[in-house]
Design an enzyme around this catalytic site. Structure first.
Site: not given
Length: 276
Positions: A104, A8, A115, A60, A10
């Protein structure tokens, strides 16, 4: 030894803002290079531990962030979308271990860029009544497939979330959240050296196969929009818990795949694509 890496963005070293992680953002091009450096550190660690095959899944947003030419030559890259299994596309029981890079924390946490899958559109999620975000759902799915998650990298909040979910997973904090869009950054070279060392150490010992429950699981998602929840009720097997909350039962991998369909429906109604 076959290793699977889901990447990912973030939770990548040095990145703190939407402009760092979204295509078209002011610092996105730099962000995608930082992403490649973190995953290359994980690949080097896997190779040092004896990996003979490494599969990297760009997990992502548009899933076209990693440039093939920027990756360690050992790795095979899964790139682009749609993908039936999204962030876990290509993960099979033949893999000996999984590594999550750049993850994240879930919606509601005060982690960097926190999120759950769709920015502000998803308010909360539960797997078998347990609060879950991308970390927990990906971990549970990998376990159900039969692949242990050995290492996770991200900010300190993501690492704490992973430890709460499964304390046996080694975590590497590459930054320390000050708020959702600010962090105390670990020096880049130090962070990548820590990623490489952790992956090498964890994979040097044969990973243990995960133990999972045989009973069907339940996935529950509360959306910001009652309209999204209402539309999802048209999918067989989806039931309503309240006006904004839907649920379904099944094996965890089937629920993970079904959830990808839910996100595509939500995206069509809200004009907000899933960015994970």
């Amino acid at each position: 030894m076959r290793i699977y890496i889901s990447v990912d963005m973030e939770g990548i070293t040095g990145l703190v803002d939407a402009d760092d992680v979204q295509p078209g953002g002011r610092d996105y091009e730099r962000g995608r290079l930082m992403m490649a450096e973190d995953v290359n550190a994980a690949i080097r660690g896997a190779v040092a531990a004896g990996a003979t095959e490494v599969t990297v899944n760009d997990a992502h947003g548009p899933m076209r962030n990693l440039l093939p030419e920027s990756l360690h030559p050992t790795a095979r890259l899964i790139r682009g979308k749609p993908k039936q299994m999204g962030m876990l596309e290509g993960l099979t029981p033949e893999h000996d271990a999984a590594v999550f890079v750049g993850y994240h924390s879930r919606a509601g946490a005060l982690g960097v860029l926190s999120h759950s899958f769709m920015g502000h559109e998803i308010e909360d999620m539960w797997l078998d009544g347990r609060p879950v975000g991308e970390i927990g759902l990906a971990h549970a799915t990998a376990a159900a497939i039969g692949v242990p998650v050995t290492v996770l990298t991200g900010d300190d909040c993501a690492c704490a979330e992973m430890t709460e979910w499964d304390a046996s997973v080694t975590t590497v904090a590459v930054k320390y959240a000050r708020d959702r869009f600010s962090a105390d950054l670990r020096p880049s070279e130090d962070a990548r050296a820590a990623i490489e060392k952790a992956v090498a150490a964890c994979l040097s010992v044969p990973p243990k196969a995960p133990v999972t429950a045989a009973a069907p699981s339940s996935l529950t998602v509360r959306w910001q929009s009652a309209s999204v929840a209402s539309m999802l009720l048209g999918i067989p097997g989806v039931t309503s818990a309240d006006a904004r909350t839907v649920q379904a039962q099944g094996t965890v991998p089937s629920l993970y795949r079904l959830f990808g369909v839910w996100m595509r429906v939500a995206a069509s109604l809200t004009n907000q694509p899933p960015y994970c």
